[in-house]
Design a protein around this motif. Sequence first.
Motif, PDB file in Angstrom:
ATOM      1  N   VAL A 271      35.014  41.532  45.499  1.00  0.00           N
ATOM      2  CA  VAL A 271      34.239  41.874  46.684  1.00  0.00           C
ATOM      3  C   VAL A 271      34.070  43.381  46.740  1.00  0.00           C
ATOM      4  O   VAL A 271      34.988  44.134  46.425  1.00  0.00           O
ATOM      5  N   ARG A 272      32.889  43.803  47.168  1.00  0.00           N
ATOM      6  CA  ARG A 272      32.578  45.233  47.230  1.00  0.00           C
ATOM      7  C   ARG A 272      33.219  45.839  48.481  1.00  0.00           C
ATOM      8  O   ARG A 272      32.555  46.173  49.463  1.00  0.00           O
ATOM      9  N   MET A 273      34.557  45.956  48.441  1.00  0.00           N
ATOM     10  CA  MET A 273      35.288  46.544  49.556  1.00  0.00           C
ATOM     11  C   MET A 273      36.467  47.338  49.032  1.00  0.00           C
ATOM     12  O   MET A 273      36.940  47.109  47.911  1.00  0.00           O
ATOM     13  N   LYS A 274      36.913  48.284  49.856  1.00  0.00           N
ATOM     14  CA  LYS A 274      38.042  49.117  49.493  1.00  0.00           C
ATOM     15  C   LYS A 274      38.884  49.344  50.753  1.00  0.00           C
ATOM     16  O   LYS A 274      38.329  49.746  51.774  1.00  0.00           O
ATOM     17  N   PRO A 275      40.176  49.033  50.667  1.00  0.00           N
ATOM     18  CA  PRO A 275      40.892  48.417  49.537  1.00  0.00           C
ATOM     19  C   PRO A 275      40.608  46.921  49.475  1.00  0.00           C
ATOM     20  O   PRO A 275      40.170  46.336  50.454  1.00  0.00           O
ATOM     21  N   GLY A 276      40.830  46.343  48.287  1.00  0.00           N
ATOM     22  CA  GLY A 276      40.747  44.893  48.187  1.00  0.00           C
ATOM     23  C   GLY A 276      39.696  44.306  47.287  1.00  0.00           C
ATOM     24  O   GLY A 276      39.276  43.166  47.492  1.00  0.00           O
ATOM     25  N   LYS A 277      39.228  45.013  46.278  1.00  0.00           N
ATOM     26  CA  LYS A 277      38.163  44.491  45.425  1.00  0.00           C
ATOM     27  C   LYS A 277      38.516  43.178  44.724  1.00  0.00           C
ATOM     28  O   LYS A 277      37.717  42.235  44.737  1.00  0.00           O
ATOM     29  N   PRO A 278      39.706  43.050  44.081  1.00  0.00           N
ATOM     30  CA  PRO A 278      39.988  41.805  43.344  1.00  0.00           C
ATOM     31  C   PRO A 278      40.385  40.662  44.271  1.00  0.00           C
ATOM     32  O   PRO A 278      41.557  40.390  44.522  1.00  0.00           O
ATOM     33  N   VAL A 279      39.369  40.002  44.833  1.00  0.00           N
ATOM     34  CA  VAL A 279      39.558  38.867  45.738  1.00  0.00           C
ATOM     35  C   VAL A 279      38.866  37.657  45.134  1.00  0.00           C
ATOM     36  O   VAL A 279      37.788  37.779  44.562  1.00  0.00           O
ATOM     37  N   ALA A 280      39.484  36.499  45.275  1.00  0.00           N
ATOM     38  CA  ALA A 280      38.845  35.275  44.788  1.00  0.00           C
ATOM     39  C   ALA A 280      39.088  34.160  45.794  1.00  0.00           C
ATOM     40  O   ALA A 280      40.099  34.143  46.511  1.00  0.00           O
ATOM     41  N   LEU A 281      38.155  33.227  45.858  1.00  0.00           N
ATOM     42  CA  LEU A 281      38.306  32.009  46.636  1.00  0.00           C
ATOM     43  C   LEU A 281      38.060  30.842  45.707  1.00  0.00           C
ATOM     44  O   LEU A 281      37.049  30.793  45.015  1.00  0.00           O
ATOM     45  N   ALA A 282      38.995  29.928  45.687  1.00  0.00           N
ATOM     46  CA  ALA A 282      38.882  28.790  44.789  1.00  0.00           C
ATOM     47  C   ALA A 282      39.177  27.502  45.550  1.00  0.00           C
ATOM     48  O   ALA A 282      39.713  27.522  46.661  1.00  0.00           O
ATOM     49  N   ASP A 283      38.832  26.394  44.921  1.00  0.00           N
ATOM     50  CA  ASP A 283      39.175  25.074  45.438  1.00  0.00           C
ATOM     51  C   ASP A 283      40.006  24.382  44.369  1.00  0.00           C
ATOM     52  O   ASP A 283      39.573  24.223  43.231  1.00  0.00           O
ATOM     53  N   LEU A 284      41.226  23.995  44.745  1.00  0.00           N
ATOM     54  CA  LEU A 284      42.136  23.369  43.786  1.00  0.00           C
ATOM     55  C   LEU A 284      42.829  22.193  44.458  1.00  0.00           C
ATOM     56  O   LEU A 284      43.447  22.342  45.508  1.00  0.00           O
ATOM     57  N   ASN A 285      42.695  21.028  43.852  1.00  0.00           N
ATOM     58  CA  ASN A 285      43.290  19.808  44.410  1.00  0.00           C
ATOM     59  C   ASN A 285      42.853  19.575  45.859  1.00  0.00           C
ATOM     60  O   ASN A 285      43.634  19.095  46.696  1.00  0.00           O
ATOM     61  N   GLY A 286      41.604  19.926  46.147  1.00  0.00           N
ATOM     62  CA  GLY A 286      41.081  19.721  47.489  1.00  0.00           C
ATOM     63  C   GLY A 286      41.556  20.726  48.511  1.00  0.00           C
ATOM     64  O   GLY A 286      41.316  20.552  49.712  1.00  0.00           O
ATOM     65  N   ARG A 287      42.227  21.775  48.066  1.00  0.00           N
ATOM     66  CA  ARG A 287      42.749  22.789  48.969  1.00  0.00           C
ATOM     67  C   ARG A 287      42.130  24.139  48.649  1.00  0.00           C
ATOM     68  O   ARG A 287      41.950  24.476  47.472  1.00  0.00           O
ATOM     69  N   PRO A 288      41.822  24.945  49.677  1.00  0.00           N
ATOM     70  CA  PRO A 288      41.341  26.300  49.397  1.00  0.00           C
ATOM     71  C   PRO A 288      42.490  27.178  48.906  1.00  0.00           C
ATOM     72  O   PRO A 288      43.613  27.099  49.411  1.00  0.00           O
ATOM     73  N   VAL A 289      42.194  27.999  47.910  1.00  0.00           N
ATOM     74  CA  VAL A 289      43.150  28.971  47.396  1.00  0.00           C
ATOM     75  C   VAL A 289      42.483  30.341  47.493  1.00  0.00           C
ATOM     76  O   VAL A 289      41.437  30.578  46.885  1.00  0.00           O
ATOM     77  N   ALA A 290      43.066  31.216  48.284  1.00  0.00           N
ATOM     78  CA  ALA A 290      42.555  32.583  48.417  1.00  0.00           C
ATOM     79  C   ALA A 290      43.443  33.503  47.601  1.00  0.00           C
ATOM     80  O   ALA A 290      44.658  33.551  47.813  1.00  0.00           O
ATOM     81  N   CYS A 291      42.830  34.206  46.672  1.00  0.00           N
ATOM     82  CA  CYS A 291      43.576  35.106  45.773  1.00  0.00           C
ATOM     83  C   CYS A 291      43.427  36.532  46.290  1.00  0.00           C
ATOM     84  O   CYS A 291      42.317  37.071  46.332  1.00  0.00           O
ATOM     85  N   LEU A 292      44.547  37.132  46.661  1.00  0.00           N
ATOM     86  CA  LEU A 292      44.562  38.472  47.243  1.00  0.00           C
ATOM     87  C   LEU A 292      45.034  39.488  46.207  1.00  0.00           C
ATOM     88  O   LEU A 292      45.751  39.143  45.269  1.00  0.00           O
ATOM     89  N   PRO A 293      44.648  40.757  46.403  1.00  0.00           N
ATOM     90  CA  PRO A 293      45.137  41.795  45.493  1.00  0.00           C
ATOM     91  C   PRO A 293      46.654  41.933  45.612  1.00  0.00           C
ATOM     92  O   PRO A 293      47.247  41.636  46.644  1.00  0.00           O
ATOM     93  N   GLY A 294      47.275  42.431  44.549  1.00  0.00           N
ATOM     94  CA  GLY A 294      48.722  42.581  44.545  1.00  0.00           C
ATOM     95  C   GLY A 294      49.232  43.778  45.308  1.00  0.00           C
ATOM     96  O   GLY A 294      50.377  43.779  45.766  1.00  0.00           O
TER      97      GLY A 294
END
Length: 402
Positions: A271-294
Amino acid sequence: MLDFDTAQARLAARARPPEQQETLPLAALYGRVLAHDVVAALDLPPADNSAMDGYAVRAADTAAAPVTLPVQQRCFAGQAPEALRPGQAIRLFTGSVIPAGADTVVMQEDCQEDESGVAFQAPASPGRHIRRRGEDMRQGSRILVRGALLGAGEIAILAAQGFAQASVYAPLKVGILTTGDELVAPGDPLPPAAIYNSNAPMLAGLCQGLGTAPALLRHARDDARAIEAALEELTGACDLVLSVGGASVGEKDLVKPAIESLGGALDLWRVRMKPGKPVALADLNGRPVACLPGNPVSAFAVFTLLVSPLIRGLQGRGRILPPTRHGILETDRPLGGDRDDFIRVQAALTPSGTTVLTPHAQQSSGALSSLAWADGLARIPAGSLLSSGAEVTWYALPDWLR
């Protein structure tokens, strides 16, 4: 990279209200989300009543003031008054039912009672200091809506209507996965080159502040199989999974490949934001998974701005995007860059009512101390360079983290 507003909208749109509901007594409702509309069972007030301590009279009986009227009755709240006789007054107290025949209440400060009666120095106006039946709530009207977050005010409404319980959505279960060989649990010895894991307790606290169930915490070393196993466990046990770190493009960024290897589908990444560019949203086993920066500061910003609306939606709340505010920057250097920059600020209200926003001196994504210091995050739009006096949008943490 995806622009910030689109990313926020996509995460919010992924939310679906819970299917599970439970009925709880009033004492257990605080902080829960209402699962149904509530309709008033009775008028409130249930009868015309006095808004003041004073005397119920016919206004016409005071037209020749100064005049003294005998006191027919003293009627406390909870007692049934007699019908008011012409040329007399009934002593009332706040909440007392208005007697039949009375058309106004004169508050006690505007008259004087002695053995002969109550003296009125000026004519009374009809309709004063009377709370009318149903002026607050009308029987049959909708008084609370599905998705309302139940606080003290909402619980008071339920109680006033005689409801001893209500149906609410089941608490949201959140799993938090941290990754990294360098992370050590707080309290354990700290080896050279290691750091303590601040993300897990920070995110657990943020979830708790939003009213979720206690978070399920897992940590995985930088190993694909370990990350896959943790993701499978958490998506099986939780309604939402937050992973922290491992979502960028480094050799040990293994979360994104792990999601894909388990059959998960990514809806967005970076995402074009600072801080926090490496963000992901996924769907796994019917559940949302939000991937946040470390980085903890980046994880905090992403949780506040992108994940909290998702959580509110998954809780079944009707309002998932809190309002933004506006303030005036007070800075000693221009701010801006090629991404939307969310800077940590403190807010102060001037005597004229203007909100002045002062940035923290250290805007590095490693400046953890700024999180406890800040009142909110001010948005510096991508491509702009703003100096002192510029008006900006800001996100107040108390608005976004509850």
